[in-house]
Motif scaffolding. Structure first.
Motif, short mmCIF file in Angstrom:
data_model
loop_
_atom_site.label_atom_id
_atom_site.label_comp_id
_atom_site.label_asym_id
_atom_site.label_seq_id
_atom_site.Cartn_x
_atom_site.Cartn_y
_atom_site.Cartn_z
N PHE A 15 74.52 9.84 58.06
CA PHE A 15 72.87 9.02 57.40
C PHE A 15 72.96 9.24 56.03
O PHE A 15 73.82 10.54 55.10
CB PHE A 15 71.84 9.92 58.18
CG PHE A 15 70.57 9.36 56.94
CD1 PHE A 15 69.79 8.04 58.10
CD2 PHE A 15 70.14 10.05 55.64
CE1 PHE A 15 68.41 7.77 56.99
CE2 PHE A 15 68.31 9.26 55.73
CZ PHE A 15 68.01 8.05 56.41
N THR A 16 72.40 7.83 55.47
CA THR A 16 72.38 7.77 54.31
C THR A 16 71.19 6.28 54.41
O THR A 16 70.74 6.23 54.71
CB THR A 16 74.08 6.71 53.48
OG1 THR A 16 73.64 6.75 52.52
CG2 THR A 16 74.20 5.65 54.37
N ALA A 17 71.61 6.52 52.78
CA ALA A 17 70.24 5.12 52.18
C ALA A 17 70.78 5.18 50.99
O ALA A 17 70.60 5.36 50.05
CB ALA A 17 68.81 6.22 52.39
N PRO B 225 71.33 14.26 61.22
CA PRO B 225 72.37 14.75 61.43
C PRO B 225 73.07 15.19 60.70
O PRO B 225 72.50 16.11 60.27
CB PRO B 225 72.13 12.81 60.37
CG PRO B 225 71.08 13.51 59.58
CD PRO B 225 70.52 13.82 60.53
N LYS B 226 74.28 15.53 60.76
CA LYS B 226 75.37 16.66 60.65
C LYS B 226 75.89 16.42 59.32
O LYS B 226 75.77 17.47 58.40
CB LYS B 226 76.82 16.98 61.83
CG LYS B 226 75.53 17.32 62.83
CD LYS B 226 77.30 18.41 63.08
CE LYS B 226 76.56 18.90 64.60
NZ LYS B 226 75.71 18.44 65.75
N VAL B 227 76.02 15.53 58.62
CA VAL B 227 76.21 15.00 57.40
C VAL B 227 75.38 13.45 56.87
O VAL B 227 75.55 12.32 57.85
CB VAL B 227 78.04 13.98 57.28
CG1 VAL B 227 77.92 13.66 56.03
CG2 VAL B 227 78.76 15.19 57.95
N ILE B 228 75.16 13.91 55.86
CA ILE B 228 74.41 12.65 54.99
C ILE B 228 74.94 12.54 53.63
O ILE B 228 75.35 13.79 52.84
CB ILE B 228 72.85 13.49 55.32
CG1 ILE B 228 71.82 13.64 55.93
CG2 ILE B 228 72.78 12.57 54.02
CD1 ILE B 228 71.19 14.79 56.33
N ALA B 229 75.54 11.66 53.12
CA ALA B 229 76.70 11.56 51.90
C ALA B 229 75.77 9.77 50.88
O ALA B 229 74.86 9.04 52.34
CB ALA B 229 77.67 11.02 51.83
N ALA B 230 74.47 10.64 50.46
CA ALA B 230 73.95 9.57 49.99
C ALA B 230 74.27 9.29 48.30
O ALA B 230 74.18 10.32 46.94
CB ALA B 230 72.30 9.55 50.44
N ILE C 215 76.92 4.94 62.28
CA ILE C 215 76.56 5.40 60.95
C ILE C 215 74.80 4.96 60.75
O ILE C 215 74.20 3.35 61.25
CB ILE C 215 76.98 4.84 59.47
CG1 ILE C 215 78.29 5.64 59.92
CG2 ILE C 215 76.12 5.29 58.49
CD1 ILE C 215 79.21 5.03 58.74
N VAL C 216 73.73 5.57 60.57
CA VAL C 216 72.91 4.82 60.18
C VAL C 216 72.21 4.47 58.89
O VAL C 216 71.89 5.62 57.87
CB VAL C 216 71.52 5.38 61.41
CG1 VAL C 216 69.69 5.23 61.03
CG2 VAL C 216 71.41 5.22 62.60
#
Lengths: 394, 315
Positions: free
Chosen positions: A77-79, A22-27, A102-103
């Motif tokens: 992506f996020t979690a 993924p190019k962006v992850i925000a968490a 979004i995953v």
């Protein structure tokens, strides 16, 4: 060559994210899935993952930033888990309505009150109507694989919906198991590069996203989400097949275990399926005609697969770690509605079990089995059975 | 003979045909701010179009993006009420990875910024995203029908701060989000007003050319919410400056000891009484009969100036 490593479910999820590029992850950190952003930030810090990692101030902003990034046209992506997912609730609808793939990885955890960090599925089950595709993993390998599959399905042009993969708090998030990490090249082939034709914020091709929908258009927009979720059934099956060809691991909407001559089939999701399969083995040795079924894809709900399953048994017993107060189990309701117009249908039993991290034991499964056996002879006594309640402290 | 470049670009990103009320102050902000942004992008990146806009739910979003129409000639996204800053963070991160050169502009009203969106704003500023956030301040929830926000001034009528036997109207001082933003020690914070378009233009342009986050709180009267005639919008906004109600200032890097003021009387004495500002507006009609409340409002305004480091006299 694929590499095998012993890892926690959270690490498996982080590895899936790394492989998906993924190019962006925000968490935002939340127990039990904190290790997912921790591990991802390590990957980013070491240059193993070339992504922007936005360390947001809340889960609401995590999903909002993901919406912004996905709308700008990049894989995102996020979690999270539990309260964090609940805090995202509003934006989950918007992500689906705006058709942003979004995953999200979810360490399935109970909701407050009382505050409880352990496993059940109330968090994701409560988001079942948001328009997100939902996968439930039985083990850490499935957590990794189903996140990759989630990207594949979510980004398919016939679908374009966000997807979440749940894996049980602590039972999987914090338990180490051997996990096969697929070859990056094969994952690249499987997922391809994400190049959306519908969502971008390119100054050279300005488009407006997130408009106001008057009554003249709103319903059609929602229908398109419905249609996309219906399309997802076929796309998921294709993705499962392709995944099996590439990586050798087989996935099904509903995985059946010793169901062919079963009188009683117990249906569940997530890690409980593992326990249930062992229980089935034990009872089979004792001559009991019992089988198990694991729902891997909860949204879209595998209606046809459940109908096929219903033709095999006298009783479908749903074991679920969630409750819709004033009604019963959510999975039960989905199974029941799948069968409502069938000419012949089995008895369907609703068992609420293992909430807030309570261990699901063979004794509890015996209790449920006893109720199922009795139901064949004497009928159903209760609409909803709570299994494993400590009656002495009620 | 050389043709002089007009002081404000003729390029338009906020197209005519939007559905804002006649005389809408915030519509003026939308138009001027995007023009200023465009000029800044042209000067900084050689591309006047090198920006995208993230918008909070509110009047300006509702009147500009009714499917299947749009008033926006720039890439534009709206997600929800409280998250424009977070969405802008995501867009900015994506642009970095896509290799786009440009800047993100986020818009929110006072409700979506001072109240429900304050956390997301703080997060975005603290993380130093390359975003200009503009709070268009019309001093109440106008989109939902004139309910008070924390940016509503003392004494103002709104539907949730009605004057009555036991009420003077809004009973709390106005919240100054610009000062909260400055506390993040970000490169640039400013206030502006539609009554001084050149100052507004200059500030937005300056903000857009800075690397890193910037915040602007811009005063824009609301015709139905303030109970003013459509042709009085600019006049009312101008009186807010002239009576000391609306300060125009700039704070760089959070240095509140070095605030730069614009249109501040040299002697600190405002010549026009606040009453002149109040009497044009239906929302303060009741206040004109209440000298004690007006005195309290004056004290609050003096206090606001004191916080900004200025002793002022109000007639």
């Amino acid at each position: 060559m694929p590499m095998k490593k012993v890892m926690k479910g959270n690490e498996a999820a982080a590895w899936a994210a790394k492989l998906a590029k993924p190019k962006v992850i925000a968490a935002f950190p939340i127990t039990p899935s904190t290790l997912v952003p921790e591990k991802i930030s390590e990957f980013v810090a070491n240059g193993e993952l070339d992504a922007e990692f936005i360390k947001v101030e809340s889960e609401h902003s995590a999903i909002s930033a993901c919406v912004g990034a996905s709308a700008a046209g990049v894989r995102t992506f996020t979690a999270t888990a539990s309260q964090g997912l609940a805090l995202m609730h509003e934006i989950l609808f918007i992500a689906a309505g705006m058709r942003l793939p979004i995953v999200m990885a979810i360490g399935n955890r109970a909701l407050s009150a009382p505050i409880n960090i352990w496993n059940d599925w109330q968090d994701t089950i409560s988001e079942r109507d948001t328009g997100w595709i939902q996968f439930y993993a039985e083990n850490n390998q499935e957590a990794l694989d189903l996140i990759l599959i989630a990207f594949k399905v979510a980004e398919d042009e016939r679908v374009l919906l966000p997807a979440m993969t749940g894996f049980d708090a602590f039972i999987l998030t914090h338990t180490v198991e051997p996990v096969e990490i697929p070859d990056q090249e094969l994952v690249d082939e499987f997922l391809g590069e994400y190049k959306p034709k519908h969502a971008y914020l390119d100054p050279k091709r300005p488009i407006t996203q997130g408009t106001l929908g008057f009554p003249a258009h709103y319903m059609e927009a929602r229908y398109k989400v419905w249609e996309a979720m219906e399309n997802a059934r076929e796309v998921i099956k294709e993705a499962f097949e392709e995944f099996e060809k590439k990586f050798g691991r087989k996935y099904q909407m509903v995985e059946e275990y010793k169901t062919d001559d079963a009188e009683i089939i117990m249906i569940t999701m997530g890690s409980l399926a593992g326990t249930l399969k062992e229980f089935v083995d034990k009872k089979r040795e004792e001559g009991v005609k019992i089988g198990a079924a694991k729902i891997t894809v909860y949204r879209p709900f595998p209606i046809e697969e459940i109908r096929a399953l219903a033709k095999k048994a006298k009783v479908l017993a749903i074991l679920e770690k969630d409750v819709s107060f004033g009604s019963g189990g959510a999975v039960f309701a989905d199974v029941a509605r799948s069968l409502i117009n069938e000419k012949e249908k089995p008895i369907i039993l609703d068992f609420i079990i293992g909430l807030g991290g309570r261990d699901v034991t063979f004794e509890q499964l015996e209790e449920a089995l006893g109720i199922a056996e009795k139901a064949i002879k004497e009928g159903v006594e209760e609409d909803v059975y709570w299994i494993g309640l400590r009656k002495e402290i009620l | 003979m050389a043709v002089r470049k007009p002081p404000i670009t003729t390029r338009e990103y906020w197209a005519p045909g939007h559905a804002a009320c006649a005389g809408c102050g915030c519509a003026i902000i939308m138009r001027l701010a995007t023009k200023a942004f465009s000029e800044a992008m042209e000067e900084k990146y050689g591309d006047p179009d090198a920006f995208a806009i993230a918008h909070a739910t509110g009047c300006m979003e509702v009147v500009s993006a009714v499917f299947p129409y749009t008033a926006w000639k720039a890439p534009w996204i709206h997600v929800a009420f409280e998250n424009a800053a977070a969405v802008a963070s995501g867009v900015e991160a994506a642009w970095k990875k896509l290799g786009y050169k440009g800047k993100i502009l986020a818009f929110g009203g006072d409700g979506g910024t001072a109240d429900i969106g304050l956390q997301a704003l703080s997060g975005m500023l603290e993380r130093r995203h390359n975003v200009v956030y503009i709070m268009y301040d019309n001093e109440a929830y106008m989109n939902t029908g004139i309910q008070r926000s924390s940016s509503t001034p003392y004494g103002a009528w709104t539907t949730t701060s009605p004057p009555g036997k036991y009420s003077i109207g809004e009973d709390k001082p106005k919240k100054w989000v610009a000062l909260i933003a400055a506390a993040h020690q970000i490169p640039y914070v400013a206030t502006a007003s539609i009554a001084d378009p050149y100052d507004l233009y200059r500030k937005v342009k300056k903000a857009a050319k800075i690397d890193g986050p910037a915040f602007l709180q811009i005063h824009g009267p609301c015709v139905p919410g303030w109970r003013i005639p459509p042709e009085k919008t600019v006049e009312v906004a101008k009186l807010a400056i002239e009576t000391g109600v609306w300060p125009l200032f700039e704070i760089e890097n959070g240095d509140i000891r070095n605030i730069k003021f614009q249109r501040f009387p040299k002697d600190g004495k405002f010549k026009k009484p606040i009453e002149e500002y109040l009497k044009l507006q239906g929302r303060f009609k009741h206040l004109l009969k209440n000298p004690e409340a007006i005195q309290e409002l004056k004290e609050q305004i003096k206090e606001m100036w004191r916080v900004l480091g200025k002793e002022v006299e109000l007639p």
